[in-house]
Design a protein around this motif. Structure first.
Motif, PDB file in Angstrom:
ATOM      1  N   THR A  17      -4.484   2.728   8.535  1.00 45.84           N
ATOM      2  CA  THR A  17      -3.039   2.784   8.287  1.00 45.84           C
ATOM      3  C   THR A  17      -2.578   4.236   8.155  1.00 45.84           C
ATOM      4  N   THR A  18      -3.374   5.025   7.448  1.00 48.18           N
ATOM      5  CA  THR A  18      -3.007   6.441   7.278  1.00 48.18           C
ATOM      6  C   THR A  18      -2.953   7.124   8.647  1.00 48.18           C
ATOM      7  N   THR A  48      -0.774   3.876  -2.456  1.00 44.33           N
ATOM      8  CA  THR A  48      -2.128   4.248  -2.005  1.00 44.33           C
ATOM      9  C   THR A  48      -2.085   5.083  -0.729  1.00 44.33           C
ATOM     10  N   ILE A  49      -1.320   4.629   0.241  1.00 41.84           N
ATOM     11  CA  ILE A  49      -1.300   5.299   1.548  1.00 41.84           C
ATOM     12  C   ILE A  49      -0.536   6.628   1.459  1.00 41.84           C
ATOM     13  N   LYS A  75      -5.911  -3.815   8.615  1.00 39.55           N
ATOM     14  CA  LYS A  75      -6.211  -2.386   8.798  1.00 39.55           C
ATOM     15  C   LYS A  75      -6.759  -1.782   7.504  1.00 39.55           C
ATOM     16  N   SER A  76      -7.732  -0.910   7.662  1.00 43.00           N
ATOM     17  CA  SER A  76      -8.264  -0.207   6.488  1.00 43.00           C
ATOM     18  C   SER A  76      -7.246   0.841   6.034  1.00 43.00           C
ATOM     19  N   LYS A  77      -7.492   1.406   4.858  1.00 40.41           N
ATOM     20  CA  LYS A  77      -6.606   2.475   4.373  1.00 40.41           C
ATOM     21  C   LYS A  77      -6.595   3.633   5.360  1.00 40.41           C
ATOM     22  N   ASP A  78      -7.776   3.952   5.882  1.00 36.58           N
ATOM     23  CA  ASP A  78      -7.870   5.068   6.844  1.00 36.58           C
ATOM     24  C   ASP A  78      -7.076   4.766   8.117  1.00 36.58           C
ATOM     25  N   GLY A 102       0.791  -1.233   0.000  1.00 36.72           N
ATOM     26  CA  GLY A 102       0.000   0.000   0.000  1.00 36.72           C
ATOM     27  C   GLY A 102       0.819   1.278   0.000  1.00 36.72           C
ATOM     28  N   ILE A 162       0.342  -3.782   9.148  1.00 37.20           N
ATOM     29  CA  ILE A 162      -0.847  -3.238   8.474  1.00 37.20           C
ATOM     30  C   ILE A 162      -1.935  -4.282   8.211  1.00 37.20           C
ATOM     31  N   ARG A 164      -3.941  -9.001  -2.035  1.00 38.05           N
ATOM     32  CA  ARG A 164      -3.958  -7.726  -2.754  1.00 38.05           C
ATOM     33  C   ARG A 164      -3.330  -7.832  -4.135  1.00 38.05           C
ATOM     34  N   ARG A 208      -2.856   9.230   0.153  1.00 39.67           N
ATOM     35  CA  ARG A 208      -3.824   9.695   1.169  1.00 39.67           C
ATOM     36  C   ARG A 208      -3.160  10.617   2.191  1.00 39.67           C
TER      37      ARG A 208
END
Ligand SMILES: Nc1ncnc2c1ncn2[C@@H]1O[C@H](COP(=O)(O)OP(=O)(O)O)[C@@H](O)[C@H]1O
Ligand SMILES: O=C(O)C1=C[C@@H](OP(=O)(O)O)[C@@H](O)[C@H](O)C1
Ligand SMILES: [Mg+2]
Length: 172
Positions: free
Chosen positions: A163-164, A16-17, A158-161, A13, A155, A112, A20
């Motif tokens: 992890t961010t 992606t992360i 964990k959702s993207k949110d 990620g 991670i 993934r 964000r």
């Protein structure tokens, strides 16, 4: 001129992360693979096909050095192999660098990557079974380099949110 660098295996990620994180912090995000594509006007697949992996690793190091030395704060998403070649991991220990390893298990990475492998030349032509075995061995080989990061963030699940947010907490 702080550089926040995300590293870890393909599919963990990073891109992606980092994207964000950039939107929330307003710190510019640069994806190393994208920079290489822009510099060469070729896709990562085309570079591997036409010039081979060794050429890609040379470019990868050059672009990494340029980004680390660029002025201003920056969030940098590495490629999965970046810290594992040409002593690049030593470059990540610089004074103004915060390095964060997004650490995932083989199962998470496989899930993934299974539907997302076409743009990743190292796994694009593997069957599902081959890929699982490849990820397991490859991750083991690379973990030495990943584990030299200043921070290691698990991670899995964990959702993207989430992890961010975990990264924002590290940076706070
Ligand atoms: N919780 C999650 N965190 C990060 N990525 C996730 C998550 N769940 C699914 N994904 C997906 O996994 C893929 C991660 O790919 P990418 O960000 O390109 O990783 P990397 O740059 O590390 O190879 C993306 O397609 C993303 O949408
Ligand atoms: O693990 C690797 O060696 C690679 C990972 C890729 O980046 P992502 O980790 O963003 O997929 C990309 O740099 C190239 O395909 C090689
Ligand atoms: Mg990426």
């Amino acid at each position: 001129m702080k550089k926040i660098i995300l590293l870890g295996y393909m599919g963990c990620g990073k891109s992606t992360i980092a994207n964000r994180l950039s939107k929330i912090t307003e710190i510019p995000f640069v994806d190393l693979d994208k920079s290489i594509e822009e510099k060469t006007n070729l896709t990562i697949n085309e570079i591997f096909e036409q010039q081979g992996e060794i050429y890609f690793r040379k470019l990868e190091r050059e672009v990494l050095i340029d980004l680390i030395n660029a002025s201003g704060d920056m969030i940098i998403g590495l490629g999965g192999g970046t810290p594992c070649y040409a002593n690049n991991h030593e470059l990540l220990k610089g004074e103004n660098i915060v390095s964060i390893y997004l650490k995932a298990t083989v199962d998470t990475l496989f899930e993934r990557l299974v539907s997302n492998k076409s743009k990743r030349p190292l796994i694009a032509n593997k069957t599902d079974d081959e890929m699982k075995e490849f990820i397991a061995k490859h991750l083991f080989d690379r973990s030495f380099y990943y584990n030299q990061a200043q921070y290691k963030l698990a991670i899995d699940g964990k959702s993207k949110d989430e992890t961010t947010q975990d990264i924002l907490d590290i940076l706070a």
